[in-house]
Design a protein around this motif. Structure first.
Motif, PDB file in Angstrom:
ATOM      1  N   ASN A 154      44.584  28.589  45.414  1.00 15.98           N
ATOM      2  CA  ASN A 154      44.018  29.088  46.348  1.00 15.98           C
ATOM      3  C   ASN A 154      44.662  30.403  46.968  1.00 15.98           C
ATOM      4  OD1 ASN A 154      42.418  30.031  48.574  1.00 15.98           O
ATOM      5  ND2 ASN A 154      40.868  28.407  48.046  1.00 15.98           N
ATOM      6  N   LEU A 155      44.346  31.504  46.735  1.00 16.70           N
ATOM      7  CA  LEU A 155      44.924  32.910  47.262  1.00 16.70           C
ATOM      8  C   LEU A 155      45.222  32.756  48.900  1.00 16.70           C
ATOM      9  CD1 LEU A 155      46.800  35.305  46.848  1.00 16.70           C
ATOM     10  CD2 LEU A 155      44.643  36.495  46.696  1.00 16.70           C
TER      11      LEU A 155
ATOM     12  N   LEU B 200      48.271  32.796  51.151  1.00 13.43           N
ATOM     13  CA  LEU B 200      48.676  33.584  52.202  1.00 13.43           C
ATOM     14  C   LEU B 200      48.875  33.216  53.570  1.00 13.43           C
ATOM     15  CD1 LEU B 200      46.559  36.492  50.799  1.00 13.43           C
ATOM     16  CD2 LEU B 200      48.862  36.320  50.562  1.00 13.43           C
ATOM     17  N   LYS B 201      47.767  32.048  53.846  1.00 20.80           N
ATOM     18  CA  LYS B 201      47.909  31.599  55.232  1.00 20.80           C
ATOM     19  C   LYS B 201      49.093  30.813  55.454  1.00 20.80           C
ATOM     20  CE  LYS B 201      44.072  29.221  55.769  1.00 20.80           C
ATOM     21  NZ  LYS B 201      43.044  28.199  55.965  1.00 20.80           N
ATOM     22  N   MET B 202      49.882  30.497  54.410  1.00 19.87           N
ATOM     23  CA  MET B 202      51.187  29.761  54.602  1.00 19.87           C
ATOM     24  C   MET B 202      52.071  30.648  55.314  1.00 19.87           C
ATOM     25  SD  MET B 202      51.756  27.314  51.271  1.00 19.87           S
ATOM     26  CE  MET B 202      53.227  26.809  51.615  1.00 19.87           C
TER      27      MET B 202
ATOM     28  N   CYS C  31      40.114  35.419  42.031  1.00 14.80           N
ATOM     29  CA  CYS C  31      41.369  34.716  41.627  1.00 14.80           C
ATOM     30  C   CYS C  31      41.357  33.103  41.911  1.00 14.80           C
ATOM     31  CB  CYS C  31      42.533  35.178  42.152  1.00 14.80           C
ATOM     32  SG  CYS C  31      42.722  35.603  43.903  1.00 14.80           S
ATOM     33  N   SER C  32      40.844  32.714  42.895  1.00 17.07           N
ATOM     34  CA  SER C  32      40.902  31.592  43.396  1.00 17.07           C
ATOM     35  C   SER C  32      39.756  30.780  42.846  1.00 17.07           C
ATOM     36  CB  SER C  32      40.870  31.210  44.850  1.00 17.07           C
ATOM     37  OG  SER C  32      41.496  32.041  45.549  1.00 17.07           O
ATOM     38  N   ARG C  33      38.684  31.348  42.657  1.00 15.65           N
ATOM     39  CA  ARG C  33      37.294  30.698  41.982  1.00 15.65           C
ATOM     40  C   ARG C  33      37.719  30.398  40.275  1.00 15.65           C
ATOM     41  NH1 ARG C  33      34.759  34.792  44.182  1.00 15.65           N
ATOM     42  NH2 ARG C  33      33.863  34.170  46.437  1.00 15.65           N
ATOM     43  N   ALA C  34      38.485  31.431  39.613  1.00 16.77           N
ATOM     44  CA  ALA C  34      38.841  31.438  38.342  1.00 16.77           C
ATOM     45  C   ALA C  34      40.061  30.524  37.972  1.00 16.77           C
ATOM     46  CB  ALA C  34      38.954  32.846  37.682  1.00 16.77           C
ATOM     47  N   CYS C  35      40.858  30.378  38.733  1.00 14.69           N
ATOM     48  CA  CYS C  35      42.046  29.654  38.585  1.00 14.69           C
ATOM     49  C   CYS C  35      41.942  28.275  38.126  1.00 14.69           C
ATOM     50  CB  CYS C  35      43.066  29.460  39.787  1.00 14.69           C
ATOM     51  SG  CYS C  35      44.492  28.874  39.660  1.00 14.69           S
ATOM     52  N   PRO C  36      42.408  27.916  36.988  1.00 14.98           N
ATOM     53  CA  PRO C  36      41.971  26.745  36.168  1.00 14.98           C
ATOM     54  C   PRO C  36      42.792  25.550  36.722  1.00 14.98           C
ATOM     55  CG  PRO C  36      43.497  28.031  34.719  1.00 14.98           C
ATOM     56  CD  PRO C  36      43.138  28.780  36.103  1.00 14.98           C
ATOM     57  N   VAL C  37      43.923  25.806  37.718  1.00 16.05           N
ATOM     58  CA  VAL C  37      44.752  24.784  38.243  1.00 16.05           C
ATOM     59  C   VAL C  37      44.586  25.069  39.862  1.00 16.05           C
ATOM     60  CG1 VAL C  37      46.316  24.727  36.511  1.00 16.05           C
ATOM     61  CG2 VAL C  37      46.862  26.202  38.281  1.00 16.05           C
ATOM     62  N   ASP C  38      43.432  25.593  40.076  1.00 16.68           N
ATOM     63  CA  ASP C  38      43.109  25.663  41.709  1.00 16.68           C
ATOM     64  C   ASP C  38      44.130  26.144  42.520  1.00 16.68           C
ATOM     65  OD1 ASP C  38      41.001  25.297  43.615  1.00 16.68           O
ATOM     66  OD2 ASP C  38      41.522  23.037  43.929  1.00 16.68           O
TER      67      ASP C  38
ATOM     68  N   CYS D 297      35.581  33.384  49.888  1.00 17.24           N
ATOM     69  CA  CYS D 297      35.588  34.742  50.448  1.00 17.24           C
ATOM     70  C   CYS D 297      36.417  34.823  51.569  1.00 17.24           C
ATOM     71  CB  CYS D 297      34.276  34.976  50.963  1.00 17.24           C
ATOM     72  SG  CYS D 297      32.693  35.264  49.596  1.00 17.24           S
ATOM     73  N   PHE D 298      37.063  35.963  51.536  1.00 18.68           N
ATOM     74  CA  PHE D 298      38.069  36.321  52.825  1.00 18.68           C
ATOM     75  C   PHE D 298      38.395  37.906  52.934  1.00 18.68           C
ATOM     76  CE2 PHE D 298      42.275  37.145  50.577  1.00 18.68           C
ATOM     77  CZ  PHE D 298      42.211  36.795  49.450  1.00 18.68           C
ATOM     78  N   CYS D 299      37.252  38.422  52.908  1.00 19.09           N
ATOM     79  CA  CYS D 299      37.349  39.843  52.910  1.00 19.09           C
ATOM     80  C   CYS D 299      37.700  40.507  54.393  1.00 19.09           C
ATOM     81  CB  CYS D 299      35.999  40.676  52.633  1.00 19.09           C
ATOM     82  SG  CYS D 299      34.556  40.280  53.508  1.00 19.09           S
ATOM     83  N   THR D 300      37.344  39.490  55.291  1.00 13.81           N
ATOM     84  CA  THR D 300      37.654  39.902  56.616  1.00 13.81           C
ATOM     85  C   THR D 300      39.178  39.891  56.980  1.00 13.81           C
ATOM     86  OG1 THR D 300      36.978  37.795  57.387  1.00 13.81           O
ATOM     87  CG2 THR D 300      35.259  39.358  57.357  1.00 13.81           C
ATOM     88  N   SER D 301      39.907  39.006  56.278  1.00 19.27           N
ATOM     89  CA  SER D 301      41.353  39.000  56.486  1.00 19.27           C
ATOM     90  C   SER D 301      42.035  39.991  55.768  1.00 19.27           C
ATOM     91  CB  SER D 301      41.767  37.423  55.838  1.00 19.27           C
ATOM     92  OG  SER D 301      40.923  36.338  56.215  1.00 19.27           O
TER      93      SER D 301
END
Lengths: 278, 337
Positions: free
Chosen positions: B326-327, B331-333, B317-324, B141-145
């Motif tokens: 993580n959005l 984005l943090k990058m 999207c991150s939970r569903a991604c089969p290759v992990d 979860c990252f709604c606050t971002s």
């Protein structure tokens, strides 16, 4: 509530012209006369053409807005929808959604020379502008057309090329790729960019309108640079894959610009600010 | 904004009444290990327990596959049957979290920024959204971002916050929510004035600075960061299908002899075929270009063109991604490049 933007007009195929191997021009008339009266478009706009049972595909409107009562499209048989369209006959009904997209700024071009540079199946979008300009000939100075195709057989609008050739107020040069000529070919032989260099048209007070395969555009731009054409005086029209035509389906964008809404007409100056996603 | 109280027991009775009034109920239901939004026949099937449904609630306004019009061919003639909104149901969307309710904002912008999209609008205007503020979250979860929060009321007509084992604070937010409340007010009680909603909400840490991400992304268009991030992307499109704001679609023919339907189906910018020209040319021919499109669309093009970010921080999207992939990590990058 508002209309359904996905519902096409019904169009009757009034006339079919075989232009070149696999290339046809359809003249389409609105089935509904009220719709025909209300329909307005400008040079450069495109539409989504339906073969019911197969789907839609995207072509420019190849006839000029100055000829009222019908629209024309010219297409090459390539995929499922175009093959189905190509098999249709005069009198049959197809669909059309449009007009979509922006237009060539022809009002701004009044009083200028127009230089058209087209390759292969990319003459249809420029044919609309050429006839539009010729139908209001007094507004423009020199009108010069350079058109090239792979072979003599592949040239489209052959009867119109002849008409333009005979007009004293049009300078037409037609070229075919080396090896594409016939024994009685009297036009140029060579690729469009080299013929352009040979012709050496003046950039003074001139707008260049370029449309063709990516490789033709790639090699024509440096020639135009050499001739002194500024980026803002060079226009082209893009054709990315589209589905909706109205800026929603999400695939035709070049960077932040939608070809279907912000284009298909782009000045080279604008294209230079965008990523090469076309 | 009105503040009321409703017990769990009254809520269930209220939802039963809604159903007997002929309003469809679209809410989370658990089947096996998956919780997803479904049209439910019995309120006993309702699931309150999952942090997040697998898919978002968007399908209730933008179905996975939808008829745009129908046609009938007769000899040389064609008859068209226009999209018919009269058959669409009134729907109460219940139990969606704030990140889903707020997602109808970007969806509405995409479908209406220029021309109006009738199929979407007709479904959307028949929806009432009763959201459930978040008392739990997970690491995705990252709604606050992205400008949201566990108690964000934007997009909801009514929001419920669980304040006890068996009761909810109800905030009546919009006119539509108020009409709904007036109709079912007998199920509600007055809320105690000293209830502080924020005391019951989960804390979700801010993971990145969104303005900085938007700015950096444009600067880094030609950078190899996209290749680095998407090296393991298999282009399956799962991220787009579970997303509350992804609206890219395909238009296809559903033909049956001389009749048929023009339909639109969910599509994804992650698919190689998405932008493929008939000529064989493909403006986004590599997976990294397609990944860049996905992120640029949501975090640069949409903010600039539609003045809305195309992400609600739901983390699906991150939970569903089969290759992990993580959005939020990716984005943090952009805050450190």
């Amino acid at each position: 509530m508002n209309n359904n933007i996905y519902l096409p007009y019904l169009m009757i195929i009034e006339k079919i012209v075989e232009e070149a191997p696999g290339v046809k021009t359809f003249r389409l008339k609105f089935k509904d006369e009220e719709e025909a009266k209300e329909f307005k478009f400008k040079a450069g706009q495109f539409g989504e053409y339906s073969a019911f049972g197969e789907g839609e595909c995207t072509f420019c409107i190849a006839s000029p807005p100055t000829r009222e009562g019908y629209i024309e499209c010219t297409f090459r048989e390539a995929g499922k929808v175009t093959s189905t369209l190509a098999a249709m006959e005069e009198g049959e009904t197809m669909g059309f959604r449009g007009p979509f997209g922006n237009t060539f700024p022809m009002d701004e071009w009044k009083g200028k020379n127009l230089l058209f540079i087209a390759g292969g199946i990319a003459l249809p979008p420029l044919r609309c502008v050429i006839w539009n300009a010729l139908d209001m000939r007094d507004h423009f100075k020199n009108i010069q057309i350079l058109y090239g195709a792979k072979s003599v057989a592949d040239l489209v609008y052959k009867r119109e090329l002849k008409e333009w050739e005979e007009r004293p107020d049009v300078q037409l040069t037609v070229t075919v790729d080396p090896g594409g000529e016939t024994p009685d070919w009297k036009g140029e032989i060579g690729f469009v960019p080299s013929i352009l260099e040979k012709l050496g048209p003046s950039a003074e007070n001139t707008i260049a309108i370029v449309c063709g395969p990516p490789v033709m555009i790639k090699f024509s731009f440096p020639v135009l640079d050499k001739l002194g054409f500024k980026s803002e005086n060079i226009y082209t029209t893009l054709e990315n894959r589209m589905k909706c035509g109205v800026g929603k389906c999400g695939r035709c964008n070049v960077g932040k610009m939608y070809v279907c809404k912000d284009g298909p007409v782009f000045s080279r100056a604008l294209l230079e600010t965008l990523p090469a996603e076309y | 904004m009105k503040r009321k109280y409703i017990s769990r027991h009254s809520l269930m009775n209220c939802l039963k009444k809604v159903q007997t009034d002929g309003i469809s109920l679209y809410a989370p239901v658990t089947r096996g290990e998956q919780t997803d939004f479904r049209f439910i026949t019995s309120v006993d099937d309702l699931s309150f327990d999952s942090v997040q449904t697998v898919r978002s609630a968007k399908a209730v306004a933008f179905p996975c596959s939808e008829k745009l019009f129908s046609y009938t061919k007769e000899k040389n003639d064609v008859q068209l049957q226009d999209y018919n909104p009269d058959v669409l149901p009134e729907v109460l969307v219940f139990g969606l979290h704030p990140c889903d309710a707020v997602g109808f904002g970007p969806l509405g912008s995409i479908f209406n920024w220029d021309t109006q999209d009738k199929p979407y609008n007709e479904r959307r205007k028949r929806l009432t959204l009763i959201s459930l503020a978040c008392t739990r979250a997970d690491e995705y979860c990252f709604c606050t971002s992205v400008g949201g929060g566990p108690g964000n009321t934007e997009g909801s007509d009514i929001q419920l916050t669980p304040i006890q084992e068996d009761g909810y604070l109800a905030e009546i937010i919009t006119d539509k929510g108020n009409e709904w409340y007036e109709k079912y007010s007998s199920f509600f009680e007055e809320a105690a004035e000293d209830i502080r909603k924020e005391n019951y909400l989960v804390e979700i840490p801010v993971k990145f600075n969104i303005e900085e991400v938007e700015r950096k992304m444009t600067e880094l268009f030609e950078s190899d960061i996209w290749q680095l991030q998407s090296e393991r992307c298999i282009g399956c499109g799962a991220c787009a299908f579970v997303c509350p704001t992804c609206a890219c679609f395909d238009i296809q023919e559903d033909a049956h002899g001389n009749t048929g339907n023009r339909i639109r189906c969910w599509d994804s910018c992650g698919f190689a075929l998405f932008t493929l020209h008939t000529s064989g040319d493909n403006p986004r021919s590599t997976q990294s270009q397609r990944w860049r499109q996905r992120l640029m669309h949501k975090f640069s093009y949409m903010p600039e063109r539609l003045t809305v970010v195309g992400c609600t921080g739901c983390g699906r999207c991150s939970r569903a991604c089969p290759v992990d992939m993580n959005l939020s990590d990716n984005l943090k990058m952009f805050n450190y490049e």
